[in-house]
Design an enzyme around this catalytic site. Structure first.
Site, short mmCIF file in Angstrom:
data_model
loop_
_atom_site.label_atom_id
_atom_site.label_comp_id
_atom_site.label_asym_id
_atom_site.label_seq_id
_atom_site.Cartn_x
_atom_site.Cartn_y
_atom_site.Cartn_z
N LYS C 79 34.96 -23.78 -1.32
CA LYS C 79 36.38 -23.38 -1.36
C LYS C 79 36.93 -23.56 -2.77
O LYS C 79 36.61 -24.55 -3.45
CB LYS C 79 37.15 -24.24 -0.35
N SER C 154 43.43 -22.60 6.02
CA SER C 154 43.37 -21.97 4.71
C SER C 154 41.94 -21.72 4.22
O SER C 154 41.75 -20.99 3.26
CB SER C 154 44.11 -22.83 3.70
N SER C 178 42.91 -26.75 8.44
CA SER C 178 42.38 -25.68 7.59
C SER C 178 40.86 -25.50 7.61
O SER C 178 40.36 -24.52 7.06
CB SER C 178 42.83 -25.90 6.14
#
Ligand SMILES: [Mg+2]
Ligand SMILES: [Zn+2]
Lengths: 478, 105, 493
Positions: C79, C154, C178
């Site tokens: 990420k 996310s 997330s």
């Protein structure tokens, strides 16, 4: 109406650690810009703080030295504000639960003892440094930022509004500095910015309990300017009040050039720092043995030493103050006093001739061997040498570390006494100065001093002047 | 019990240093008001005598020894600087408004 | 079967037996990325050269007979809020569009040491604020099960990369769901570890007291292998737990006998999508069938938890994001004086959701509101922890749906922040309590969308969650590991 001045101080000082509070960057002063920086102290995204154990020890040491009440659990908070020298846009500080509450410092103002109470002592991080283009911060076109200083451990000490004058503030700061130097927590160099002081000052009718509207004074860069700035500000407020005016609560800048305080324009009223507990640092619990160990290793503090010096050695208040404020000088005195018991004489020589010679030679007191110094005083006491010679020997000893006794032997500087050694000298001087001898015989006493002086000069000051006088009298009156 | 948030938006945006376009401000006021209406529900709970939780871990923090570690090289320190002058970060005039809070806060 | 279709555990076995090289493995994923990425947009930065480089060095280390982590040579996607030295790390924000960290996050160092090649940095909601990956400043990521839908967020980019075979494993971060929510919406196993279990050093902060890095994977075993690489104590993170951590990959014995399972009434709800609820109930029945002791438990503070979360997280965020001021790094919009530069830079650099949260957080912390909002939220957090503590006296794990509904349509909730926030309703209370929590696939709905179930344990019992998830994988009716991606122009990949 008579007013009394009410002053509270807020002192920030850098603690003497090798590395910063939350990262491993060095803390040395005067490095090339932005070379003591890492992800943590630059506030790079993702970096996290880790406590420096030594910073906490030094903070506790300083707080204990100031009689603070160390809190078993203290907490770190974020103080949020925007400023280019603040890398994370928040300062890690302590708000609700400081490291230490309370505390006090005994000071002496014109022979009167005063106690200045402390509100709190807490640990926080230092900001970076701005260098403004142009001549001053006002009207500067741009600024340059150096983050070398950012993250150095900072101790904040807040006093109660117990200080009654600029002079008292200055004495307080001087004494505070001594305490901090004694405790080893900080080097307290105001010129390098490692000790800084802001003040809150207000006036109130003498004897009143209520506090008046205060102003905050910043940018005072020496103890002297603290005294001047606060005296100036007190007078300024008094003039306003006496004329029936009102004080505006504001922050002022001390202008060192013009010797006045200048109000700073502030846009948004009071600051809203949005303090909240720092989530990246767990609360700090200090167990009592940690605190006790530090307390046990604390050296004697200046106020206690001042009293002890008076008591133990019979020193005057002034001498005791000197030997505490100048800690090394006091240490030297006490080391010498181990083997020399005429304390008054010792103190006189240390603060007089020795300090003079140190200044002359550029040597520091740590370089001088107290035993050698005692040697010298003992030679003098035994009358093996006289004062002028002693001063010469002292200069030589301070400059080169030479032993006075050895020097006396090598250069045969010992005192010349006894009529068998002095008689030929007397006769020589009378023969060379018949007019002076004649004048003395006729009753001019001054002529005797002249003859003695000549004899001293011929022996490079080694002759005993008292004996010379006696022998001249006998010789000439015969 | 919805609160008109438009008055607060200006103050909070200034505090947070966010320039908002007029349109953005309007939309923001409405949305913040809704969100805060929901958030305000927590006031219904009786928290008398409840200690706040700011950390879910109850541990002693890690203490590091006072040893220096290499800092970044100057190039690394400045590699992301939007405005740089010699070995410094450069910022525009700080005098136009506000007091220098940074000085020894 | 193609290499990119293998699980990480399968690749690990092939690599350890030297049947394939890491370079071959990486090349297979790079080819797959070339094929699929244009349709889903999982990545912000691709690092093919670096991946091949790291792969060949892993190969030579293995050939030299070096003792290596089982995942050595298995590539990974990360990420884009995890700092990578010398490699752009953007947080999917204009503010950090060109930011190059000069240091590695602790987890990145761990991946390097383990010899895991980095395939790229994945898309996300800007600063991890969002539940759909639509808040990326660059482009949204699409759900491969239905390209018209969101992948969740996310960590949407990481989830989609794994789900489509562009990476066998990925790292995500979970502040309030997330990792788990996109795992559920993409049919993956996603673990939010116990707070403090995985170092946060180098993870660009959203809400520091909540953020945790964790794995997104195809299976529980894959997640466990990755946990073995990233979990452990880190002296650079003051909130890192001191224990070294267990072997997460051992003890997958498929036994749930006498395991005490609490079904969270609020998370298996009539208000939820009925297909979600029935899939969860089916999984619960399976556990019961194999000897688990099932009972109901209520966490009545769940709704308040959401409110508390949307005060606490924005408050911390408002402070964490103060540093994006245009001075040291990142976007700078210029200005005649410092205040103008600060406000313009931040006003133009941040997207609407980030600004919204900064505003909420600044407000909640500001003078006069702190006690009513922030402090009260922190007290509610205490009440929530107490509820969990008492629940864990009765149960070993708690169970419920990961999300109230499967993946929603792109654009469906973007104008309604509150609706978006509600999609995390099941994931927030355990975040607030710092608990380990995992989402495991439990079905496919009639539209062919994956459904997820959430398991939560008491602190440091991450491995128990992985074991139960592993059990469910083995015993449930088989589910497809990956979607067949239907392309808009027709055809599938
Ligand atoms: Mg301060
Ligand atoms: Zn540093």
């Amino acid at each position: 109406m008579a007013y009394e001045v009410v002053i509270g101080l807020e002192i920030h000082l850098e603690l003497q650690t090798c590395s910063k509070l939350f990262c491993g960057c060095g803390t040395a002063f005067g490095q090339e810009p932005n070379t003591n920086c890492c992800p943590v102290c630059l506030g790079l995204p993702g970096s996290l703080p880790v406590f420096n154990r030594r910073a906490i020890e030094l903070a506790v040491t300083a707080a204990l030295a100031l009689n603070g009440d160390i809190q078993e659990e203290s907490r770190f908070d974020r103080k949020n504000y925007f400023y280019p020298d603040l890398p994370k846009a928040y300062q890690i500080s302590q708000f609700e639960r400081p490291l230490s509450r309370g505390g006090c410092l005994q000071i002496e103002v014109d022979g009167n003892r005063r106690e200045i109470r402390l509100e709190r002592i807490h640990l926080e991080e230092e900001a970076g440094k701005l260098i403004h283009s142009g001549d001053s911060i006002m009207g500067s076109e741009y600024s340059l930022v150096d983050y070398n200083r950012a993250g150095i451990p900072l101790l904040e000490i807040v006093t109660a509004p117990d200080i009654a004058s600029g002079r008292e503030a200055r004495i307080f700061l001087e004494d505070l500095r001594s305490v901090l130097l004694y405790s080893g927590a900080s080097d307290c160099k105001m010129e390098e910015g490692s000790l800084r002081c802001d003040a809150n000052i207000s006036l109130r009718p003498a004897g009143s309990e209520n506090l008046g509207t205060k102003t905050e004074v910043k940018n005072m860069n020496s103890f002297r300017s603290v005294e001047m700035a606060l005296n100036y500000e007190a007078e300024r407020q008094e003039n306003i009040l006496a004329a029936g005016g009102k004080i505006t609560q504001e922050t002022c800048h001390w202008d060192e050039e013009k010797k006045i305080t200048v109000p700073l324009r502030s846009k948004e009223g009071s600051s809203d720092y949005r303090y909240f507990p720092e989530p990246d640092l767990l609360p700090l619990a200090l167990d009592s043995s940690f605190i006790k160990n530090i307390a046990a290793s604390l050296p004697e503090m200046p106020a206690a030493r001042r009293e002890r010096l008076k008591e133990q050695y019979g020193l005057s208040s002034k001498e005791a103050v000197l030997f505490t404020t100048n800690r090394q000088l006091g240490d030297f005195f006490e080391a010498a006093a181990q083997t020399y018991s005429s304390y008054k004489n010792l103190a006189g020589w240390v603060q007089g001739d020795l300090m003079y010679q140190l200044r002359e030679s550029g040597r520091s007191i740590e370089e001088i061997d107290p035993l050698r110094f005692v040697e010298l005083l003992k030679l003098l006491d035994k009358k093996d040498i006289n004062r002028p010679v002693a001063k010469e020997l002292l200069a030589e000893m301070v400059l080169n570390g030479t032993s006075p006794e050895k020097l006396v032997k090598e250069k045969s500087l010992g005192r010349i006494s006894g009529s068998d050694r002095l008689q030929p000298l007397i006769e020589q001087v009378i023969a060379e100065n018949p007019a002076a001898a004649e004048n003395y015989r006729r009753g001019k006493d001054k002529a005797l001093a002249y003859l003695v002086g000549r004899a001293m000069a011929l022996t490079a000051g080694r002759a005993d002047p008292g004996e010379l006088t006696k022998l001249f009298k006998e010789q000439i009156s015969r | 019990m919805s609160v008109d948030f438009s008055k607060e938006v200006d103050y909070v945006a200034a505090l947070a240093r966010l320039t908002l376009e007029p349109e953005e401000k309007k939309r923001m006021a409405g949305q913040l008001s809704d969100i805060l209406d929901t958030a305000r529900r927590i006031r219904e709970l009786d928290t008398e005598g409840v200690e706040p939780t700011s950390h879910v871990i109850n541990l002693q923090p890690v203490l590091r020894d006072d040893e220096t570690r290499p800092s970044l090289t100057l190039n690394r320190v400045l590699q992301n600087a939007p405005r740089r002058q010699r070995d410094f970060f450069r910022v525009p005039s700080i005098t136009a408004n506000r007091q220098p809070e940074g000085a020894g806060e | 079967m193609k290499l990119y279709e293998q699980t990480a555990a399968q690749l690990s076995r092939l690599l350890q037996k030297k049947e394939v090289s890491s370079v071959e493995v990486v090349q297979s994923f790079l080819d797959r990325i070339e094929m699929v990425e244009p349709y889903v947009k999982s990545f912000i930065t691709h690092t093919p050269a670096m991946a091949l480089d790291m792969a060949s060095s892993a190969d030579s280390r293995r050939l030299n007979g070096e003792e290596m982590n089982p995942l050595a040579g298995v590539p990974i996607a990360v990420k884009d809020n995890i700092s990578t030295a010398g490699l752009r790390t953007t947080c999917a924000s204009r503010v950090l569009e060109n930011y190059i960290p000069p240091y590695d996050a602790t987890v990145i160092r761990a991946l390097r040491e383990a010899g895991m090649p980095l395939l790229g940095k994945t898309n996300m909601d800007e600063f991890a604020m969002g539940s759909s990956t639509e808040n990326s400043a660059f482009y949204p990521t699409r759900n491969p099960w239905d390209l018209g839908r969101v992948p969740g967020g996310s960590s949407g980019g990481s989830a989609v990369a794994v789900s489509t075979g562009m990476a066998p494993l990925a790292l995500g971060s979970d502040t309030g769901g997330s990792i788990r929510q996109p795992a559920a919406l993409c049919g993956l196993t996603g673990l939010r570890p116990t707070y403090g279990r995985v170092s946060r050093y180098g993870l660009i902060a959203f809400a520091s007291s909540l953020d945790q890095i964790g794995p997104l994977a195809l299976t529980a075993e894959d997640s466990a292998l990755l946990m073995n690489v990233i979990a452990g104590h880190d002296p650079l993170d003051s909130t890192s737990l001191p224990e070294a951590g267990p072997d997460y990959a051992s003890g997958f014995d498929g036994n749930v006998k006498r395991l005490r399972i609490g079904v969270i009434r609020e998370n298996v709800s009539d208000h939820f999508d009925p297909e979600v609820t029935s899939a969860v109930l089916k999984a619960i029945a399976l556990l019961k069938e194999h000897g688990a002791i099932i009972d109901e438990v209520s966490l009545p503070l769940t709704d308040y938890g959401l409110s508390a979360y949307y005060l606490i997280a924005p408050s911390e965020a408002s402070s964490n994001l103060g540093r994006y001021d245009g001075v040291r790094y990142g976007f700078n919009a210029g200005g005649d004086n410092i205040e103008e530069m600060f406000s313009r830079t931040r006003g133009r650099g941040f997207g609407p959701e980030v600004k919204r949260r900064i505003m909420i957080g600044t407000y909640a912390l500001s003078a006069g509101y702190y006690d009513a909002y922030y402090l009260q939220a922190m007290k509610v957090r205490t009440l929530i922890r107490r509820d969990y503590e008492s629940a864990f006296r009765r149960f070993d794990i708690l169970i419920g749906a990961t999300t109230p509904a499967p993946a929603f349509k792109i654009g469906e909730k973007t104008s309604e922040p509150l609706q978006m926030y509600l999609s995390d309703i099941c994931n927030i209370t355990d975040s607030l309590a710092g608990l380990p929590s995992l989402s495991v696939p439990c079905g496919i709905n009639t539209d062919g969308l994956p459904l997820g179930m959430q398991l939560t344990a008491s602190p440091l019992n991450d491995s128990l969650l992985l074991k139960v998830a592993g059990f469910l994988e083995q015993k449930r009716d088989p589910l497809p590991l990956r979607p067949v991606v239907k392309l808009p122009e027709g055809g599938v990949i």
